[in-house]
Design an enzyme around this catalytic site. Sequence first.
Site: not given
Ligand code: G3P
Ligand code: MG
Length: 258
Positions: A11, A53
């Site tokens: 992630h 992000h």
């Molecule tokens: O794709 C899963 C996750 O990344 C979604 O939430 O806020 O971490 O981008 P975020």
């Molecule tokens: Mg994400």
Amino acid sequence: MAPDRPRIIAHRGSSGTAPENTMAAFRLAASEGAFGIELDVHLTADGIAAVCHDGHLLRTTGVDGRIGQMDWDDLSRLDAGSWKGPQYAGERIPRLSEVLAFCRRTGLWVNIELKGEPEPTESLVDAVIRDVQDARMTGAVLLSSFHHGCLLAADDRPDGLPVGLLSETLDEGLWELLEERAERGRGLLSAVHPHHAALSRPDAVRLHDMGYRINLWTVNEPGDAARYAEWGADALITDHPARLLAFLESRRAGNGRP
Ligand code: G3P
Ligand code: MG
């Protein structure tokens, strides 16, 4: 043949250890043995798909500015590593094309999450698809977003890529959409990406019966990983790939099954 345990997707890269969405985090994911990476993209003012992000740069660079209002040249000079630790000073915000080239070399699969403020634009989708094509990565990429309109529009394009719907919850509206698409043909809509706590075992059965892959986020605890493995989740998106891989491997060695 289907894998006998969920695929592990890093992630924002291995972001539990290295600064999220930087080459350091993606290199670490590769060295830890992750199947793939998840990353987030925004479009710069001059049309470059940049991997970050937040649309605002303060949290990860200390700079009070927005990606959508900056040119790539300025964005590319920012330090996106020091906030995580002095050993990461000088890590940059990468452009998507750079990360895709790395993934092509190392064999990592890529989940590209479309961000944008307040939501992804068609220009962002165009830039992402162009970068994926140029990197010859069309077979190893999936687009996801909380903004389903842009994904379903991309699904209709002749140059579209596989898409997965991100969701905090599995609400009635989403089930209706998924059922309707399952009946008339899913097209490139291949996966659902629920927050892991939103999924029940019957939900998992129902989604698989409709033909969707289940990619859960953000699963960091081994106990959760074990439960979702038993439910047949296709992928676990995690900040800690090494931790989950070691745990799933130890269970497999002990039980014969994850
Ligand atoms: O794709 C899963 C996750 O990344 C979604 O939430 O806020 O971490 O981008 P975020
Ligand atoms: Mg994400």
